[in-house]
Write a protein that holds these residues in place. Structure first.
Motif: not given
Length: 310
Positions: A259-265, A269-277, A285-293, A298-301
């Protein structure tokens, strides 16, 4: 994203690819070129350029009743007899084939026709080959939807209630259509003969899958009563599903979902996934590994890094 060795930037809106300006085929002093002027055929010093305005009223393509209807719509301004774009082009031996597209006053495609230009001939007029069953998904002024498929020229098309692979065999001069599914919503090539698709099924939900055009084999990977899209065409493949109050990411290769927050981008990002809201003006924004999430960072307000994982 910054590491001791590099800095990686992810745009909030992916840049649009540069538009193709022309498609050209040549054999000695014989040319066939499509650009903003239309189709240009050149043999030595002899040249002719045309937007093929005779094809929408050609008896080789339409019945008498269809031609009369087209003339009415042209006179009313709903349609133009001039071609609006190129859906694809391909060279087979000494022949160049162009799939030409016509659009109405609202920029909606209403006609495509396949024409042939012999690069070893002397005629300045293209040969009208015919029409594929259904319409391609082309929308760019110069698109690239034609592919070779065995001995055939092929294109993915959709028509009311069905989508599939439409083909033309240059030797037998025969058109054919091989149905793949119901209502095609999106389609992205992942190789010369492979692609990912999203369709609305006859029984309701949206289905995402992979297809091998060479064998005709479809492999559904995700199904939901929600908005569904592939993130991109890179591996591992990810499907993003969303409703007004929720969103999820599905790893096609492992079957894992998060699950990711609704209205997210979301972007790679290279071998990872970037999710921002939120998607348009990120505050977190949170940077996730793609193999085991797992969370990498993390980046804050206030713009500071909130934590780094391994």
């Amino acid at each position: 994203m910054r590491t001791p060795s590099k800095v990686l930037y992810v745009p909030l809106r992916p840049p649009k690819p540069e538009a193709k300006r022309s498609v050209a085929f040549r054999r000695n002093d014989d040319y066939a070129v499509w650009d903003e002027r239309g189709l240009t055929i050149r043999h030595g010093d002899r040249t002719r350029t045309s937007l093929l305005d005779d094809l929408p009223v050609s008896p080789r393509l339409f019945s008498h009743e269809q031609i009369l209807r087209t003339v009415e719509m042209v006179n009313s301004g709903e349609r133009s007899k001039n071609a609006a774009g190129l859906s694809g082009a391909i060279r087979i031996g000494r022949d160049a084939y162009f799939l030409v597209r016509w659009e109405d006053s609202k920029r909606r495609p209403w006609m495509e026709a396949l024409v042939r230009v012999p690069l070893s001939g002397k005629a300045l007029w293209p040969e009208v080959v015919g029409k594929f069953e259904g319409m391609s998904l082309a929308y760019k002024p110069i698109d690239d939807r034609l592919i070779p498929l065995g001995e055939d020229i092929a294109v993915v098309t959709r028509k009311p209630g069905a989508w599939g692979v439409a083909t033309f065999n240059p030797k037998s001069k025969q058109f054919d259509f091989h149905g793949m599914g119901d209502d095609l919503l999106s389609y992205m090539s992942t190789g010369r003969k492979s692609a990912v698709y999203v369709e609305k099924t006859a029984f309701g939900p949206l289905q995402a899958g992979q297809v091998d055009l060479g064998t005709g084999q479809r492999s559904p990977v995700f199904e939901a009563r929600a908005n569904v899209r592939f993130l991109d065409t890179e591996h591992p493949l990810f499907v993003v599903s969303s409703t007004p109050g929720s969103a999820r990411v599905h790893n096609v290769e492992t079957g894992a979902e998060w699950s990711i927050p609704p209205n997210s981008g979301i972007a790679r990002a290279g071998a990872n996934l970037l999710v921002w809201t939120p998607a348009d003006a990120p505050k977190t924004a949170t940077l996730y590994r793609t193999d085991r999430w797992g969370v990498v960072a993390r980046w804050g307000e206030k713009g500071e890094a909130l934590g780094v994982g391994r």
